[in-house]
Design a protein around this motif. Structure first.
Motif, PDB file in Angstrom:
ATOM      1  N   SER A 107       0.849  -1.191   0.000  1.00 24.53           N
ATOM      2  CA  SER A 107       0.000   0.000   0.000  1.00 24.53           C
ATOM      3  C   SER A 107       0.885   1.242   0.000  1.00 24.53           C
ATOM      4  CB  SER A 107      -0.898   0.002   1.237  1.00 24.53           C
ATOM      5  OG  SER A 107      -0.112   0.099   2.424  1.00 24.53           O
ATOM      6  N   PRO A 108       0.357   2.401  -0.411  1.00 28.69           N
ATOM      7  CA  PRO A 108       1.193   3.612  -0.485  1.00 28.69           C
ATOM      8  C   PRO A 108       1.880   3.956   0.835  1.00 28.69           C
ATOM      9  CG  PRO A 108      -0.867   3.959  -1.664  1.00 28.69           C
ATOM     10  CD  PRO A 108      -0.979   2.628  -0.986  1.00 28.69           C
ATOM     11  N   PHE A 113       7.050   3.808   3.932  1.00 28.49           N
ATOM     12  CA  PHE A 113       7.867   3.426   5.079  1.00 28.49           C
ATOM     13  C   PHE A 113       9.032   2.537   4.659  1.00 28.49           C
ATOM     14  CE2 PHE A 113       8.767   0.158   8.331  1.00 28.49           C
ATOM     15  CZ  PHE A 113       9.363   0.977   9.281  1.00 28.49           C
ATOM     16  N   VAL A 114       8.770   1.568   3.785  1.00 30.92           N
ATOM     17  CA  VAL A 114       9.837   0.670   3.331  1.00 30.92           C
ATOM     18  C   VAL A 114      10.884   1.448   2.546  1.00 30.92           C
ATOM     19  CG1 VAL A 114      10.368  -1.326   1.873  1.00 30.92           C
ATOM     20  CG2 VAL A 114       8.360  -1.367   3.346  1.00 30.92           C
ATOM     21  N   ASP A 115      10.450   2.424   1.740  1.00 28.13           N
ATOM     22  CA  ASP A 115      11.407   3.271   1.020  1.00 28.13           C
ATOM     23  C   ASP A 115      12.280   4.056   1.993  1.00 28.13           C
ATOM     24  OD1 ASP A 115      10.661   2.456  -1.495  1.00 28.13           O
ATOM     25  OD2 ASP A 115       9.212   4.071  -1.796  1.00 28.13           O
ATOM     26  N   VAL A 177      11.840  13.649   1.553  1.00 26.92           N
ATOM     27  CA  VAL A 177      10.815  12.683   1.132  1.00 26.92           C
ATOM     28  C   VAL A 177      10.208  11.928   2.312  1.00 26.92           C
ATOM     29  CG1 VAL A 177      10.386  10.651  -0.292  1.00 26.92           C
ATOM     30  CG2 VAL A 177      11.975  12.410  -1.091  1.00 26.92           C
ATOM     31  N   GLY A 178      11.029  11.585   3.283  1.00 30.61           N
ATOM     32  CA  GLY A 178      10.550  10.754   4.387  1.00 30.61           C
ATOM     33  C   GLY A 178       9.633  11.510   5.340  1.00 30.61           C
ATOM     34  N   ARG A 180       8.301  12.166   9.198  1.00 27.78           N
ATOM     35  CA  ARG A 180       9.016  12.158  10.474  1.00 27.78           C
ATOM     36  C   ARG A 180       8.804  10.851  11.241  1.00 27.78           C
ATOM     37  NH1 ARG A 180       8.155  18.241  13.004  1.00 27.78           N
ATOM     38  NH2 ARG A 180       9.328  19.358  11.408  1.00 27.78           N
ATOM     39  N   ARG A 181       7.595  10.376  11.251  1.00 25.30           N
ATOM     40  CA  ARG A 181       7.327   9.140  11.974  1.00 25.30           C
ATOM     41  C   ARG A 181       8.104   7.984  11.381  1.00 25.30           C
ATOM     42  NH1 ARG A 181       1.449   6.841  11.330  1.00 25.30           N
ATOM     43  NH2 ARG A 181       2.377   6.406   9.305  1.00 25.30           N
ATOM     44  N   ASP A 182       8.101   7.887  10.039  1.00 22.16           N
ATOM     45  CA  ASP A 182       8.837   6.812   9.381  1.00 22.16           C
ATOM     46  C   ASP A 182      10.340   6.926   9.644  1.00 22.16           C
ATOM     47  OD1 ASP A 182       6.442   5.941   8.441  1.00 22.16           O
ATOM     48  OD2 ASP A 182       6.726   6.660   6.379  1.00 22.16           O
ATOM     49  N   ILE A 183      10.865   8.162   9.597  1.00 25.05           N
ATOM     50  CA  ILE A 183      12.292   8.368   9.845  1.00 25.05           C
ATOM     51  C   ILE A 183      12.662   7.933  11.265  1.00 25.05           C
ATOM     52  CG2 ILE A 183      14.108  10.098  10.041  1.00 25.05           C
ATOM     53  CD1 ILE A 183      12.705  11.674   7.830  1.00 25.05           C
ATOM     54  N   ALA A 184      11.814   8.311  12.237  1.00 22.33           N
ATOM     55  CA  ALA A 184      12.094   7.952  13.627  1.00 22.33           C
ATOM     56  C   ALA A 184      12.092   6.438  13.820  1.00 22.33           C
ATOM     57  CB  ALA A 184      11.059   8.610  14.544  1.00 22.33           C
ATOM     58  N   ILE A 185      11.110   5.767  13.209  1.00 22.31           N
ATOM     59  CA  ILE A 185      11.047   4.306  13.338  1.00 22.31           C
ATOM     60  C   ILE A 185      12.243   3.653  12.647  1.00 22.31           C
ATOM     61  CG2 ILE A 185       9.706   2.260  12.743  1.00 22.31           C
ATOM     62  CD1 ILE A 185       7.187   3.970  12.950  1.00 22.31           C
TER      63      ILE A 185
END
Length: 631
Positions: A107-108, A113-115, A177-178, A180-185
């Protein structure tokens, strides 16, 4: 007082996030633009200087009979800088080779997140090798080059500088691009995995060769299927293996990367890529296609024959199958669709024609094989022509069967006068592939030297004959050539380091012993090699696969009594089949993207064409004369 958060609150927060820090975002964008402009200018100038230096060397050696003893040395020093700056541009443009088939199905939000996680893994790898790269460059300072007598540290400095620039680009790209939540995780995962790996180092050292599965299968597979660029996945696995399971100084890994990237033969890669762009820009490719279409355009399936023939003629010169297909598809597909051709069949034929032409010189994959295995490149160029022609004939047989009932009421037979006119127009373009291949095969010039001759020839023909030479595009073409070649050379460097680590672990001896026990001796080894390289080609693409496994498998093939040139042609064709086979072959999706056709449309039509390629591959493997008969 804490208010409840609705389910849509995180999404709203993420949408508002770019507005929360406009100054920081503007600052990062300004830094990104300034940095990339500087890198693009430096890369374009370096490639232009390389062309001039090599051309001067060719003229002095063959015309003035007074060779420049320093030309190759200077070209080699500049080449490492060109490769690293090209790798920086490739990272910024997202052009490093990576497998996205699995990630694309998410899913988008999960894909984002994977990116972010993949980008974080690349940044971590760059941060880890930054210090060893700097130390390696310092170690090279006392070494003087033989001809110019200057410190080799100036050349080796390209490694830490390029790594540092890629690190900055990765961080800026992550910030832009990222979420903040994804970067932190992602950061938390990276720190946790790093700490866990360090704590587990004593345990790893007790596992022996089981570490090969953990790092070179597990880490590499997780990285590749998660969308981490292939070269970065190789480097991360190699760094982890050497640092956690051995006492090897990590500067040695950087040295092996340098060794893989500094082979002067590989300088042919950016030069041929630039030559391919020149051929498209000057109209030479269009002239060749127009002439071929005039010969067989009026017969059933005629334009399909033109497509196969055109791929045979122009393939390998650009160094990129994407560039080859992009030069041909826009010219032929509109007319083929007018004649009622199914777009699924068109995309299937374009993809399989790309696989069929993998051995057509001057193929970058053949040049790479020669550089990592020591096999004669001129012999590979000679050997690749007939197998490619055989596969082309088999594809044409499938075309003849499928288009046997084609309606030709709208087709126009070209007059003889028009054919002659088109032939004369295409003659300068048709001469170029012949000149390039003849010069290398006959030993008149090396693959690197002949590329400069081809560049001068193509430029002269574009200006004087076709009168199509867009000077404004020249800068962008130089940058594009540097970017593509940087992505290729960086993978070669990382794969060379990984192959060295595998060899030092004793894996090559174990593999040799296992392959020696295969039933059928040489034919059994060829059969298993075909299967392995089809699988590798679908995941890794040709260049990283051959750099990684070529040094391991070619000695085994030699011991089994298989001619190395014959073996090289077989594995290249096998990798081509894997590269363009759905559902994993990235070459197939590149063909779909260029043609703007849904990938699902070509799944059924490609079965017949792939059957023809496999039949041809088996014939080439079973009859060595097809590869070595004219050597």
């Amino acid at each position: 007082m804490v208010e409840p958060i609705s389910a849509s609150a995180p999404v709203a927060a993420e949408r508002a996030e770019p507005r929360a820090a406009p100054a920081a975002r503007r600052w990062s964008q300004a830094l990104d633009r300034a940095l990339m402009t500087a890198v693009e200018i430096c890369a374009a100038v370096l490639l232009l200087v390389e062309i001039c230096v090599l051309l001067a060397g060719v003229i002095c050696r063959y015309v003035l009979h007074a060779p420049l003893v320093w030309s190759d040395e200077l070209a080699g020093m500049l080449f490492l800088w060109l490769s690293m700056l090209g790798a920086v541009l490739a990272l910024r443009r997202g052009e490093h080779m990576r497998m996205t088939a699995c990630v694309a199905r998410l899913s988008p939000s999960r894909r984002a997140f994977v990116d972010t996680l993949a980008n974080s893994a690349s940044i971590a790898m760059l941060g880890l090798i930054m210090t060893p790269a700097y130390r390696y460059a310092l170690d090279q300072v006392p070494i003087l080059t033989p001809a110019m007598e200057i410190s080799d540290g100036w050349r080796a400095l390209a490694l830490p500088v390029g790594t540092g620039l890629m690190l900055v680009v990765g961080l800026v790209r992550l910030a832009q691009v990222g979420r903040r939540r994804d970067i932190a995780i992602a950061l938390a995962i990276a720190v946790a995995l790093g700490a866990l790996a360090v704590l587990a180092a004593p345990w790893f050292q007790t596992l022996g060769k089981a570490n090969l599965l953990i790092f070179f299968v597990g880490v590499v597979a997780i990285g590749i299927f998660s969308g981490v660029p292939i070269g970065f996945s190789f480097a991360l696995a190699t760094f982890g293996y050497l640092s956690l399971t051995t006492a090897t100084p990590l500067e040695v890994m950087v040295g092996r990367m340098d060794e893989g990237m500094s082979n002067l033969i590989l300088l042919a890669v950016p030069l041929f890529v630039f030559l391919g762009l020149l051929i498209e820009m000057t109209g030479m490719a269009r002239a060749m296609i127009a002439f071929l279409a005039s010969l067989v355009g009026h017969v059933r399936g005629g334009l399909s024959y033109v497509l196969v023939g055109a791929m045979y003629l122009v393939s390998g010169i650009s160094g990129s199958k994407v560039a080859d297909m992009a030069a041909i598809a826009p010219v032929l597909f509109p007319e083929m669709k007018k004649r009622g051709a199914d777009e699924g069949d068109l995309i299937a034929l374009l993809a399989t024609a790309g696989a069929q032409s993998e051995t057509i010189p001057p193929s970058i994959v053949l040049i790479t094989i020669g550089s990592v295995t020591g096999v004669s490149i001129s012999a590979l160029f000679t050997a690749g022509l007939l197998p490619g022609a055989l596969l082309a004939v088999l594809l044409c047989a499938v075309v003849a069967w499928r288009y046997r009932k084609e309606d030709l009421s709208g087709a126009r037979r070209t007059s003889r006068r028009e054919i002659v006119r088109l032939m004369l127009s295409a003659l300068p373009a048709l001469i170029l592939p012949v000149v390039i291949r003849t010069a290398v095969v006959e030993g008149i010039a090396t693959a690197t030297e002949v590329s400069t001759i081809g560049i001068v020839y193509a430029a002269a023909v574009g200006v004087l004959v076709y009168r199509q030479f867009a000077w404004r595009r020249l800068g962008r073409m130089l940058v594009s050539a540097a970017t593509l070649s940087g992505a290729i050379i960086f993978i070669i460097g990382c794969a060379t380091a990984m192959a060295w680590a595998l060899t030092q672990s004793g894996f090559s001896q174990d593999l040799a012993a296992l392959m020696a026990k295969m039933p059928g001796h040489s034919y059994g080894f060829l059969a298993i090699s075909i299967v392995v390289f089809i699988l590798l080609g679908s995941v890794l693409e040709g260049i990283p696969a051959i750099v990684l496994f070529g040094p391991l498998l070619f000695p085994i093939a030699r011991a089994a009594g298989i001619n190395e040139v014959h073996y090289a042609i077989v594995v290249v064709l096998a990798m081509g089949v894997g590269l363009f086979s759905p559902p994993f072959g990235v070459g197939y999706y590149s063909a779909c993207a260029i043609s703007k056709v849904d990938p699902d449309a070509g799944i059924r039509p490609i079965v017949g064409y792939m059957g023809a390629l496999l039949a041809g591959l088996i014939l080439v493997a079973a009859i060595p004369w097809l590869s070595v008969g004219f050597l």
